[in-house]
Design a protein around this motif. Sequence first.
Motif, mmCIF file in Angstrom:
data_model
loop_
_atom_site.group_PDB
_atom_site.id
_atom_site.type_symbol
_atom_site.label_atom_id
_atom_site.label_comp_id
_atom_site.label_asym_id
_atom_site.label_seq_id
_atom_site.Cartn_x
_atom_site.Cartn_y
_atom_site.Cartn_z
ATOM 1 N N ALA A 1 32.675 10.425 10.377
ATOM 2 C CA ALA A 1 32.970 11.859 10.446
ATOM 3 C C ALA A 1 31.996 12.714 9.641
ATOM 4 O O ALA A 1 32.067 13.938 9.690
ATOM 5 N N ARG A 2 31.081 12.118 8.887
ATOM 6 C CA ARG A 2 30.160 12.917 8.094
ATOM 7 C C ARG A 2 29.213 13.714 8.987
ATOM 8 O O ARG A 2 28.791 13.244 10.038
ATOM 9 N N GLU A 3 28.867 14.884 8.545
ATOM 10 C CA GLU A 3 28.005 15.751 9.347
ATOM 11 C C GLU A 3 26.655 15.084 9.587
ATOM 12 O O GLU A 3 25.976 14.663 8.664
ATOM 13 N N GLY A 4 26.273 14.966 10.825
ATOM 14 C CA GLY A 4 24.989 14.385 11.170
ATOM 15 C C GLY A 4 24.982 12.887 11.276
ATOM 16 O O GLY A 4 24.080 12.312 11.883
ATOM 17 N N ALA A 5 25.975 12.210 10.680
ATOM 18 C CA ALA A 5 25.945 10.748 10.637
ATOM 19 C C ALA A 5 26.086 10.144 12.025
ATOM 20 O O ALA A 5 25.471 9.136 12.333
ATOM 21 N N ASP A 6 26.912 10.793 12.868
ATOM 22 C CA ASP A 6 27.102 10.247 14.208
ATOM 23 C C ASP A 6 25.793 10.226 14.993
ATOM 24 O O ASP A 6 25.488 9.263 15.689
ATOM 25 N N ARG A 7 25.021 11.279 14.889
ATOM 26 C CA ARG A 7 23.767 11.341 15.636
ATOM 27 C C ARG A 7 22.821 10.218 15.208
ATOM 28 O O ARG A 7 22.151 9.612 16.038
ATOM 29 N N PHE A 8 22.755 9.957 13.916
ATOM 30 C CA PHE A 8 21.851 8.922 13.414
ATOM 31 C C PHE A 8 22.311 7.535 13.868
ATOM 32 O O PHE A 8 21.512 6.702 14.290
ATOM 33 N N ALA A 9 23.628 7.293 13.774
ATOM 34 C CA ALA A 9 24.160 5.996 14.199
ATOM 35 C C ALA A 9 24.021 5.809 15.703
ATOM 36 O O ALA A 9 23.671 4.724 16.172
ATOM 37 N N HIS A 10 24.296 6.859 16.456
ATOM 38 C CA HIS A 10 24.193 6.768 17.911
ATOM 39 C C HIS A 10 22.744 6.562 18.358
ATOM 40 O O HIS A 10 22.484 5.892 19.363
ATOM 41 N N GLU A 11 21.808 7.120 17.603
ATOM 42 C CA GLU A 11 20.392 6.902 17.905
ATOM 43 C C GLU A 11 20.035 5.431 17.731
ATOM 44 O O GLU A 11 19.326 4.840 18.559
ATOM 45 N N ALA A 12 20.540 4.819 16.647
ATOM 46 C CA ALA A 12 20.295 3.386 16.412
ATOM 47 C C ALA A 12 20.930 2.553 17.521
ATOM 48 O O ALA A 12 20.317 1.606 18.035
ATOM 49 N N LEU A 13 22.158 2.908 17.895
ATOM 50 C CA LEU A 13 22.862 2.160 18.929
ATOM 51 C C LEU A 13 22.142 2.273 20.274
ATOM 52 O O LEU A 13 21.984 1.275 20.993
ATOM 53 N N ALA A 14 21.697 3.475 20.620
ATOM 54 C CA ALA A 14 20.992 3.672 21.885
ATOM 55 C C ALA A 14 19.698 2.855 21.920
ATOM 56 O O ALA A 14 19.347 2.272 22.956
ATOM 57 N N THR A 15 18.994 2.800 20.800
ATOM 58 C CA THR A 15 17.760 2.004 20.722
ATOM 59 C C THR A 15 18.068 0.526 20.904
ATOM 60 O O THR A 15 17.343 -0.193 21.613
ATOM 61 N N LEU A 16 19.150 0.066 20.278
ATOM 62 C CA LEU A 16 19.539 -1.336 20.388
ATOM 63 C C LEU A 16 19.940 -1.688 21.816
ATOM 64 O O LEU A 16 19.529 -2.731 22.356
ATOM 65 N N VAL A 17 20.733 -0.835 22.444
ATOM 66 C CA VAL A 17 21.184 -1.093 23.824
ATOM 67 C C VAL A 17 19.994 -1.150 24.779
ATOM 68 O O VAL A 17 19.941 -2.010 25.665
ATOM 69 N N ARG A 18 19.047 -0.268 24.600
ATOM 70 C CA ARG A 18 17.861 -0.273 25.462
ATOM 71 C C ARG A 18 17.067 -1.574 25.282
ATOM 72 O O ARG A 18 16.593 -2.174 26.244
ATOM 73 N N ALA A 19 16.953 -2.027 24.036
ATOM 74 C CA ALA A 19 16.220 -3.272 23.764
ATOM 75 C C ALA A 19 16.934 -4.488 24.349
ATOM 76 O O ALA A 19 16.285 -5.461 24.757
ATOM 77 N N MET A 20 18.264 -4.448 24.397
ATOM 78 C CA MET A 20 19.025 -5.562 24.960
ATOM 79 C C MET A 20 18.685 -5.768 26.431
ATOM 80 O O MET A 20 18.784 -6.891 26.946
ATOM 81 N N GLU A 21 18.296 -4.703 27.091
ATOM 82 C CA GLU A 21 17.882 -4.806 28.494
ATOM 83 C C GLU A 21 16.384 -5.089 28.605
ATOM 84 O O GLU A 21 15.961 -5.977 29.341
ATOM 85 N N ASP A 22 15.581 -4.346 27.840
ATOM 86 C CA ASP A 22 14.121 -4.473 27.947
ATOM 87 C C ASP A 22 13.628 -5.841 27.490
ATOM 88 O O ASP A 22 12.619 -6.346 28.011
ATOM 89 N N HIS A 23 14.301 -6.441 26.507
ATOM 90 C CA HIS A 23 13.856 -7.722 25.939
ATOM 91 C C HIS A 23 14.872 -8.835 26.208
ATOM 92 O O HIS A 23 15.013 -9.755 25.398
ATOM 93 N N ARG A 24 15.517 -8.760 27.324
ATOM 94 C CA ARG A 24 16.594 -9.709 27.602
ATOM 95 C C ARG A 24 16.092 -11.139 27.729
ATOM 96 O O ARG A 24 16.874 -12.089 27.569
ATOM 97 N N ASP A 25 14.805 -11.326 27.984
ATOM 98 C CA ASP A 25 14.262 -12.675 28.151
ATOM 99 C C ASP A 25 13.830 -13.322 26.837
ATOM 100 O O ASP A 25 13.608 -14.525 26.783
ATOM 101 N N ASP A 26 13.663 -12.525 25.783
ATOM 102 C CA ASP A 26 13.213 -13.131 24.521
ATOM 103 C C ASP A 26 13.998 -12.623 23.311
ATOM 104 O O ASP A 26 13.523 -12.678 22.186
ATOM 105 N N LEU A 27 15.214 -12.115 23.557
ATOM 106 C CA LEU A 27 16.052 -11.631 22.461
ATOM 107 C C LEU A 27 17.516 -11.847 22.801
ATOM 108 O O LEU A 27 17.953 -11.544 23.907
#
Length: 342
Positions: free
Chosen positions: A177-203
């Motif tokens: 609930a902290r101001e701005g914290a959601d955006r930072f966490a969601h940015e990390a999550l979005a990067t991770l989700v994208r990598a799970m698809e882009d690097h699915r053969d070696d990660l």
Amino acid sequence: VLELDIGPRTLLWQAIRVVTQPETAPRMDSSGLQYQSSLDDPVAVTRPGAGQTLEQITAELHGLTGLAGVKRLITTTAAALANDAERRAWGLRVPDRTRHLILTGNPGTGKTTVARLITALYHRHGIIPDGHLVETDRSGLVGEYLGHSALKTSKVIDAARGGVLFVDEAYALAGDAREGADRFAHEALATLVRAMEDHRDDLVVILAGYPHEMRRLLDVNPGLESRIGATIDFPDYTDPELIQILQTMIADYDYEAPAQLPALVTEWLARLPRDQRFGNARLIRTLFEEIVTNHAVRMRSRGNRSRNEQRNISVADLHATLRTLAREPAQHQRIGFCNVGC
């Protein structure tokens, strides 16, 4: 950082951090764990099962107390993925199967221990080429300004490629609930989700956390669920299983317990609330460490000590421990002896 000015200002901050905080070489701690220092927080990098055969790793998995359903699902998943690899080698078609996992369960149910065994198992099956495990949590992925989380998360992902990335308490990426914290966490999550698809053969990505909170994480990013191959639920240990874990710890460290141990520990466990804060194997590790401490105090108070006396835990040691933990359970969380439930 103003969202309006994110592009140039983020680039400026990243350039400053690269210049002023150069990367350092990996280092080893006293336990033999390797840590990969980066521009931000250190990330633990280990090679579980190094020097072990597939048979030895499988035996170690099945030697864990309880977790019958967990063992069965891991064994079948590893076999299916290994067979896919063999079919590809023969030029045969294989189903489109994702390798990423979610481990859900309360504290001390063995999620981290099993994640390490999965890494070793996958490597011996040829599912991941390098066989290393990168362990991190929110602090290793979430940054301090817009654009920083993507940078930190990408760095950790790059370190994990060829192996397994294990994110403990991954539900924290849903933000708070902290101001701005959601955006930072969601940015990390979005990067991770994208990598799970882009690097699915070696990660392989393994996310772990409490059941209810992990459901919230999936709701925050709907694309995450489609990238998960299986969710493995870790049940709480039963009283007999917890006592078996304690007895294993006692034997592993060359102690002998009195015959009264099961009855005394069962009585103590019956008085503890079984909510989300119940520590399972972590609680048992704390109990073991306190027993060993009380035993050591009693030994040092004696003049001549025999080898058998150094091995034998007394009923008095148990009573002293259970009385202490009953009064101050939260103050006896020591580090060490971490064989199971971590």
